[in-house]
Design a protein around this motif. Structure first.
Motif, short mmCIF file in Angstrom:
data_model
loop_
_atom_site.label_atom_id
_atom_site.label_comp_id
_atom_site.label_asym_id
_atom_site.label_seq_id
_atom_site.Cartn_x
_atom_site.Cartn_y
_atom_site.Cartn_z
N PHE A 3 9.53 8.58 5.91
CA PHE A 3 9.26 9.83 5.19
C PHE A 3 10.15 10.95 5.72
CE2 PHE A 3 7.00 13.84 4.65
CZ PHE A 3 6.56 13.77 3.34
N ALA A 4 10.22 11.10 7.05
CA ALA A 4 10.98 12.19 7.66
C ALA A 4 12.48 11.99 7.48
CB ALA A 4 10.64 12.29 9.14
N GLU A 5 12.95 10.75 7.58
CA GLU A 5 14.38 10.47 7.50
C GLU A 5 14.87 10.29 6.06
OE1 GLU A 5 15.10 7.10 9.98
OE2 GLU A 5 14.65 8.18 11.84
N PHE A 22 7.74 -3.13 5.62
CA PHE A 22 8.88 -2.44 5.01
C PHE A 22 8.34 -1.16 4.38
CE2 PHE A 22 12.20 -2.48 1.42
CZ PHE A 22 13.18 -1.92 2.21
N ALA A 23 8.94 -0.01 4.72
CA ALA A 23 8.49 1.28 4.21
C ALA A 23 9.60 1.96 3.43
CB ALA A 23 8.02 2.17 5.36
N VAL A 24 9.29 2.41 2.21
CA VAL A 24 10.28 3.07 1.36
C VAL A 24 9.76 4.46 0.98
CG1 VAL A 24 11.60 2.94 -0.79
CG2 VAL A 24 10.97 0.83 0.42
N PRO A 25 10.52 5.51 1.29
CA PRO A 25 10.07 6.85 0.91
C PRO A 25 10.20 7.09 -0.59
CG PRO A 25 12.28 6.98 1.81
CD PRO A 25 11.83 5.55 1.96
N VAL A 26 9.33 7.93 -1.12
CA VAL A 26 9.38 8.33 -2.53
C VAL A 26 10.00 9.72 -2.56
CG1 VAL A 26 8.05 8.79 -4.61
CG2 VAL A 26 7.33 6.97 -3.04
N LEU A 27 11.23 9.81 -3.08
CA LEU A 27 11.98 11.06 -3.06
C LEU A 27 12.01 11.69 -4.44
CD1 LEU A 27 15.02 9.89 -0.88
CD2 LEU A 27 12.88 10.95 -0.12
N VAL A 28 11.51 12.91 -4.52
CA VAL A 28 11.49 13.66 -5.78
C VAL A 28 12.39 14.88 -5.61
CG1 VAL A 28 10.07 14.90 -7.45
CG2 VAL A 28 9.16 12.88 -6.28
N SER A 29 13.49 14.88 -6.34
CA SER A 29 14.46 15.99 -6.24
C SER A 29 14.87 16.24 -4.79
CB SER A 29 13.87 17.26 -6.86
OG SER A 29 13.51 17.06 -8.21
N PHE A 42 0.85 -1.19 0.00
CA PHE A 42 0.00 0.00 0.00
C PHE A 42 0.89 1.23 0.00
CE2 PHE A 42 0.59 -1.61 4.28
CZ PHE A 42 0.82 -0.51 5.11
N GLY A 43 0.28 2.39 -0.22
CA GLY A 43 1.08 3.61 -0.26
C GLY A 43 0.25 4.82 -0.57
N GLY A 44 0.90 5.97 -0.45
CA GLY A 44 0.21 7.23 -0.72
C GLY A 44 1.19 8.38 -0.72
N LEU A 45 0.68 9.54 -1.08
CA LEU A 45 1.49 10.75 -1.15
C LEU A 45 1.19 11.67 0.03
CD1 LEU A 45 1.26 11.55 -4.96
CD2 LEU A 45 3.05 10.29 -3.75
N ALA A 46 2.10 12.60 0.25
CA ALA A 46 1.96 13.52 1.37
C ALA A 46 1.04 14.68 1.01
CB ALA A 46 3.33 14.06 1.78
N GLN A 47 0.21 15.04 1.95
CA GLN A 47 -0.64 16.22 1.85
C GLN A 47 -0.67 16.88 3.22
OE1 GLN A 47 -4.58 15.43 0.13
NE2 GLN A 47 -3.80 13.46 -0.59
N GLY A 48 -0.22 18.11 3.29
CA GLY A 48 -0.26 18.82 4.55
C GLY A 48 0.51 18.16 5.68
N GLY A 62 6.09 10.90 -0.62
CA GLY A 62 5.16 9.87 -0.17
C GLY A 62 5.91 8.66 0.33
N VAL A 63 5.16 7.59 0.59
CA VAL A 63 5.75 6.35 1.11
C VAL A 63 5.05 5.16 0.46
CG1 VAL A 63 6.15 4.92 3.16
CG2 VAL A 63 6.33 7.41 3.32
#
Length: 284
Positions: free
Chosen positions: A69-71, A103-110, A31-37, A115-116
């Motif tokens: 996400f934070a790290e 297992f959680a993997v952050p989605v890093l854009v630039s 599962f996963g999603g993007l950050a909002q607020g 998201g995660v």
């Protein structure tokens, strides 16, 4: 593209990524999603046995995903229930689903967390290269799609409305051509077929913006993607060496693509090839 359309496009990208994550890692749930607020809103779930994860919102730094996400780095809870390295704000949802290893993997854009993505199993399961590498690859592919989408939207926001009876101002024309060339350069790094098709449609919209009034010149010509990439750069006045550096090609390869494009367009010089391509609506 309005905010709602942008959100829907990004949500569909997440959905495809979650499906790919489940397929490639073969973990039973993803599962996963993007950050909002400042929080990750889970928007896609594959393989769930209950509805406990529906609507899950994970705050930054909280839980496994919030920490990833934070790290800006992957986090693993081999035994989620007893893990001491995370907060347990979301035990109700995660444990109700029966997840043991997560297992959680952050989605890093630039360099920015967007998201995660999560994958998990009902029993304790190690996460070695067989799991980690595909998960990292899916997160990177999603990041690329989001980055491309952001760049395309930024570029399109600066574009004028389609020309009618009046030609675009020279400065606008130049910006349009630079945007087209940059978009071609970005598209050359994308391997996902669906994303490439979407980019192609956007490129066609950009090319149409500066098309002169009246019907386009009819040419029975089909340039290869790389021929078009090279010609788009040549249209900006770039030298063969500059084009090679921009597209990560050998200078001799650039020359070969240019000659091929010139031959297809029946043009004796690169400038003539660019002019014909513009009249045909192939280039802006």
């Amino acid at each position: 593209m309005d905010a709602r359309a942008e959100h829907d496009s990004d949500t569909r990208a997440v959905s495809r990524a979650v499906s790919e994550l489940a397929r490639r890692t073969r973990f039973p749930i993803a599962f996963g999603g993007l950050a909002q607020g400042g929080a990750i809103h889970v928007s896609s779930i594959v393989g769930a046995r209950t509805r406990s994860l529906d609507g899950l919102v994970v705050q930054e730094t909280r839980g496994l995903g919030g920490r990833a996400f934070a790290e800006k780095r992957p986090r693993l809870a081999l035994d989620y229930r007893t893990s001491r390295s995370i907060t347990h704000d979301y035990d109700g949802q995660v444990l109700s689903e029966g997840i043991a290893t997560l297992f959680a993997v952050p989605v890093l854009v630039s360099g920015r967390s967007r998201g995660v993505l999560y994958c998990g199993s009902w029993g304790q399961a190690g996460v070695g290269d067989v799991i980690a590498r595909p998960a990292f690859a899916v997160a990177e592919e999603l990041a690329t799609e989001l980055r491309v989408g952001e760049e395309v939207r930024r570029r399109l926001a600066t574009m004028p409305p389609p020309a009618t009876s009046e030609a675009l101002a020279p400065a606008m024309q130049e910006e349009l051509r630079e945007s087209f060339a940059e978009l071609r350069s970005i598209a050359s790094t994308v391997t996902d077929t669906a994303v490439r098709e979407r980019l192609t449609k956007l490129e066609q919209r950009l090319a149409a913006l500066s098309r002169p009034a009246g019907p386009a010149a009819e040419l029975d010509v089909r340039l290869s993607p790389r021929e078009l990439d090279v010609l788009a750069c040549a249209a900006l006045g770039a030298t063969n060496a500059e084009i090679a550096a921009e597209l990560n090609l050998r200078e001799g390869t650039v020359k070969s693509y240019l000659q091929s494009a010139m031959g297809k367009l029946d043009a004796s010089t690169r400038h003539a090839a660019v002019a014909k391509a513009r009249r045909a609506g192939i280039l802006p």
